[in-house]
Design a protein around this motif. Structure first.
Motif, PDB file in Angstrom:
ATOM      1  N   THR A 277       0.853  -1.185   0.000  1.00  0.00           N
ATOM      2  CA  THR A 277       0.000   0.000   0.000  1.00  0.00           C
ATOM      3  C   THR A 277       0.887   1.233   0.000  1.00  0.00           C
ATOM      4  N   LEU A 278       0.299   2.342  -0.417  1.00  0.00           N
ATOM      5  CA  LEU A 278       1.038   3.592  -0.464  1.00  0.00           C
ATOM      6  C   LEU A 278       1.109   4.169   0.945  1.00  0.00           C
ATOM      7  N   ARG A 279       2.319   4.404   1.430  1.00  0.00           N
ATOM      8  CA  ARG A 279       2.522   4.898   2.799  1.00  0.00           C
ATOM      9  C   ARG A 279       2.493   6.423   2.828  1.00  0.00           C
ATOM     10  N   LEU A 280       1.792   6.964   3.804  1.00  0.00           N
ATOM     11  CA  LEU A 280       1.752   8.412   3.975  1.00  0.00           C
ATOM     12  C   LEU A 280       2.856   8.912   4.893  1.00  0.00           C
ATOM     13  N   GLU A 281       3.525   7.979   5.598  1.00  0.00           N
ATOM     14  CA  GLU A 281       4.599   8.360   6.516  1.00  0.00           C
ATOM     15  C   GLU A 281       5.921   7.762   6.032  1.00  0.00           C
TER      16      GLU A 281
ATOM     17  N   GLY B 251       5.433  16.082 -11.105  1.00  0.00           N
ATOM     18  CA  GLY B 251       5.533  15.049 -10.081  1.00  0.00           C
ATOM     19  C   GLY B 251       4.631  15.369  -8.905  1.00  0.00           C
ATOM     20  N   LEU B 252       4.540  16.656  -8.563  1.00  0.00           N
ATOM     21  CA  LEU B 252       3.670  17.081  -7.470  1.00  0.00           C
ATOM     22  C   LEU B 252       2.210  16.818  -7.808  1.00  0.00           C
ATOM     23  N   THR B 253       1.790  17.196  -9.009  1.00  0.00           N
ATOM     24  CA  THR B 253       0.390  16.982  -9.369  1.00  0.00           C
ATOM     25  C   THR B 253       0.073  15.493  -9.465  1.00  0.00           C
ATOM     26  N   GLN B 254       0.981  14.711 -10.039  1.00  0.00           N
ATOM     27  CA  GLN B 254       0.741  13.273 -10.154  1.00  0.00           C
ATOM     28  C   GLN B 254       0.619  12.629  -8.771  1.00  0.00           C
ATOM     29  N   MET B 255       1.531  12.976  -7.847  1.00  0.00           N
ATOM     30  CA  MET B 255       1.514  12.354  -6.530  1.00  0.00           C
ATOM     31  C   MET B 255       0.320  12.825  -5.704  1.00  0.00           C
ATOM     32  N   ALA B 256      -0.081  14.098  -5.815  1.00  0.00           N
ATOM     33  CA  ALA B 256      -1.248  14.577  -5.072  1.00  0.00           C
ATOM     34  C   ALA B 256      -2.502  13.825  -5.513  1.00  0.00           C
ATOM     35  N   TYR B 257      -2.637  13.632  -6.816  1.00  0.00           N
ATOM     36  CA  TYR B 257      -3.774  12.860  -7.326  1.00  0.00           C
ATOM     37  C   TYR B 257      -3.671  11.394  -6.901  1.00  0.00           C
ATOM     38  N   ARG B 258      -2.471  10.817  -6.998  1.00  0.00           N
ATOM     39  CA  ARG B 258      -2.303   9.402  -6.641  1.00  0.00           C
ATOM     40  C   ARG B 258      -2.644   9.149  -5.182  1.00  0.00           C
ATOM     41  N   LEU B 259      -2.243  10.060  -4.297  1.00  0.00           N
ATOM     42  CA  LEU B 259      -2.561   9.896  -2.880  1.00  0.00           C
ATOM     43  C   LEU B 259      -4.062   9.844  -2.645  1.00  0.00           C
ATOM     44  N   CYS B 260      -4.823  10.422  -3.569  1.00  0.00           N
ATOM     45  CA  CYS B 260      -6.287  10.435  -3.457  1.00  0.00           C
ATOM     46  C   CYS B 260      -6.942   9.382  -4.343  1.00  0.00           C
ATOM     47  N   GLY B 261      -6.133   8.447  -4.871  1.00  0.00           N
ATOM     48  CA  GLY B 261      -6.675   7.329  -5.622  1.00  0.00           C
ATOM     49  C   GLY B 261      -6.932   7.589  -7.086  1.00  0.00           C
TER      50      GLY B 261
ATOM     51  N   ALA C  27       7.889   9.207   2.433  1.00  0.00           N
ATOM     52  CA  ALA C  27       6.438   9.148   2.267  1.00  0.00           C
ATOM     53  C   ALA C  27       6.117   9.032   0.784  1.00  0.00           C
ATOM     54  N   GLY C  28       5.159   8.170   0.460  1.00  0.00           N
ATOM     55  CA  GLY C  28       4.847   7.876  -0.933  1.00  0.00           C
ATOM     56  C   GLY C  28       5.403   6.536  -1.385  1.00  0.00           C
ATOM     57  N   SER C  29       6.195   5.884  -0.538  1.00  0.00           N
ATOM     58  CA  SER C  29       6.696   4.549  -0.857  1.00  0.00           C
ATOM     59  C   SER C  29       5.556   3.538  -0.800  1.00  0.00           C
ATOM     60  N   ARG C  30       5.800   2.342  -1.369  1.00  0.00           N
ATOM     61  CA  ARG C  30       4.813   1.266  -1.331  1.00  0.00           C
ATOM     62  C   ARG C  30       5.422   0.078  -0.596  1.00  0.00           C
ATOM     63  N   LEU C  31       4.811  -0.291   0.531  1.00  0.00           N
ATOM     64  CA  LEU C  31       5.301  -1.404   1.335  1.00  0.00           C
ATOM     65  C   LEU C  31       4.115  -2.200   1.878  1.00  0.00           C
ATOM     66  N   PRO C  32       4.337  -3.495   2.177  1.00  0.00           N
ATOM     67  CA  PRO C  32       3.292  -4.248   2.876  1.00  0.00           C
ATOM     68  C   PRO C  32       3.051  -3.651   4.249  1.00  0.00           C
TER      69      PRO C  32
END
Length: 382
Positions: free
Chosen positions: A187-191, A275-285, A209-214
């Motif tokens: 899952t995408l980590r917020l921390e 990168g900022l716009t892509q990640m802001a959208y990605r964090l919101c699915g 923050a933004g990494s993907r880990l179990p």
């Protein structure tokens, strides 16, 4: 095989009686030879005629002992490649052409996983090459092939299809079954995360923050290293589930406030405008393309009247005012508060195109060309 063109580059020397003079004196020019290969020219024609975007379509040509090796992930380009090669002048002595068809997007390919915090993805297989984007810890990519001289891997990122080169030490290969399991478990980590050696308690890797880990506390990374996942140092991100989607995107972008601008960056360690716009959208699915020039092709056109804008809409800009080509080189996020936008320029910050605002930016005011809504109307209020 080669057609040579000679250019004259001036050399400079300082006369003995003027060695303290800071102004160099030109003397005889130094010839430099630049080679233009006919097969490489033919490859360029194939790329131009096909309209293949080098960010997403691989098309390359490398010399071999007996001729040339062409590689592509587009099956429809194999025929044009052979035709272009066969059309070369008989006296070119180009040798034989071999074509290697690489896995195309959506096909089964060997997977690699990023095993470091933020791995540069470069335009060429070398550390000195331009960084075009980056992979964050735990993100996956298709492995297309490995460059023999350097050992670098040609990859296609799983989330947005972006092509590039990564150093072999930054990724680990996974069999298809394990790659599917990894994608499902992460899952995408917020921390930020610290990956700690369970025995020594030493931090051996860090994930922004933004990494993907179990979600497991104790896990084995794709390269076989067992670690304990603990809270890391650095900025965290946040997503407000109680807000409409557009406002959630704005709040997600605010989590990057103060992050320095870095070309090709996608993390709180350094990020560029798209990168900022892509990640802001990605964090919101919501998944959107990597570059501003691609993001501007998505969604619905809102024109230039701020009265039509809503939080989370994207605003686009050219490099120079009244640029005839209207080539998009910058993007920001409309906040819905006054005329403020969030964008990455030197660092992630608030600016405004309103001359009455203390955050006024002349550059944004003069180069703005229009806005687009990438959020469906039904989701805007969700």
């Amino acid at each position: 095989m080669d057609r040579d063109e000679t250019y004259l580059v001036p050399r400079f020397a300082v006369p003995a009686d003027r060695r303290r003079c800071p102004i160099p004196q030109p003397i005889s020019p130094l010839p430099v030879t630049v080679s233009t290969s006919l097969p490489e020219t033919a490859l360029g024609r194939v790329r131009a005629r096909s309209g293949a975007d080098a960010r997403f379509v691989h098309l390359s040509l490398d010399p071999t002992p007996t001729g040339w090796l062409a590689r592509t992930d587009r099956p429809d380009l194999v025929g044009p490649l052979r035709e272009a090669f066969e059309a070369l002048p008989p006296d070119d002595n180009a040798g034989e052409l071999s074509v290697e068809l690489l896995p195309s997007a959506g096909q089964t390919a060997e997977q690699v996983v990023c095993i470091v915090g933020a791995l540069p993805v470069r335009g060429e297989p070398a550390e000195r090459a331009e960084q075009v984007t980056e992979m964050l810890l735990g993100e996956q990519a298709d492995l297309l092939y490995t460059d023999e001289p350097s050992g670098w891997h040609r990859v296609r990122q799983s989330l947005d299809g972006y092509l590039g080169w990564v150093s072999p030490g930054g990724v680990a290969a996974l069999p298809q079954l394990d790659a599917t399991a990894w994608a499902t478990a992460t899952t995408l980590r917020l921390e930020p995360a610290s990956l700690v050696d369970p025995a020594t308690r030493e931090v051996i890797r860090r994930g922004p923050a933004g990494s993907r880990l179990p979600t497991d506390t104790l896990l084995t990374l794709p390269d076989g290293v067992t670690v304990r996942v603990e809270p890391g140092s650095g900025p965290s991100l946040s997503v407000r589930d109680d807000l409409p989607l557009g406002e959630r995107i704005v709040e997600a972008a605010r989590g990057y406030f103060g992050t320095p601008y870095r070309w090709g960056g996608r993390s709180p360690l350094g990020i560029d405008c798209s990168g900022l716009t892509q990640m802001a959208y990605r964090l919101c699915g919501v998944e959107i393309p990597r570059d501003a020039s691609l993001q501007v092709l998505q969604g619905s056109d809102l024109g230039t009247d701020p009265a039509a804008f809503q939080p989370g809409d994207l605003l686009f800009y050219t490099r120079q005012p009244d640029e005839p080509s209207r080539k998009i080189t910058h993007v920001s996020i409309w906040t819905g508060r006054a005329s403020d936008v969030i964008h990455a320029s030197s660092w992630v910050r608030i600016n405004s195109a309103d001359e009455r605002s203390p955050a006024f930016s002349r550059r944004l005011h003069d180069t703005f060309v229009g806005a687009r809504r990438l959020i469906p109307a039904a989701a805007q209020m969700a």
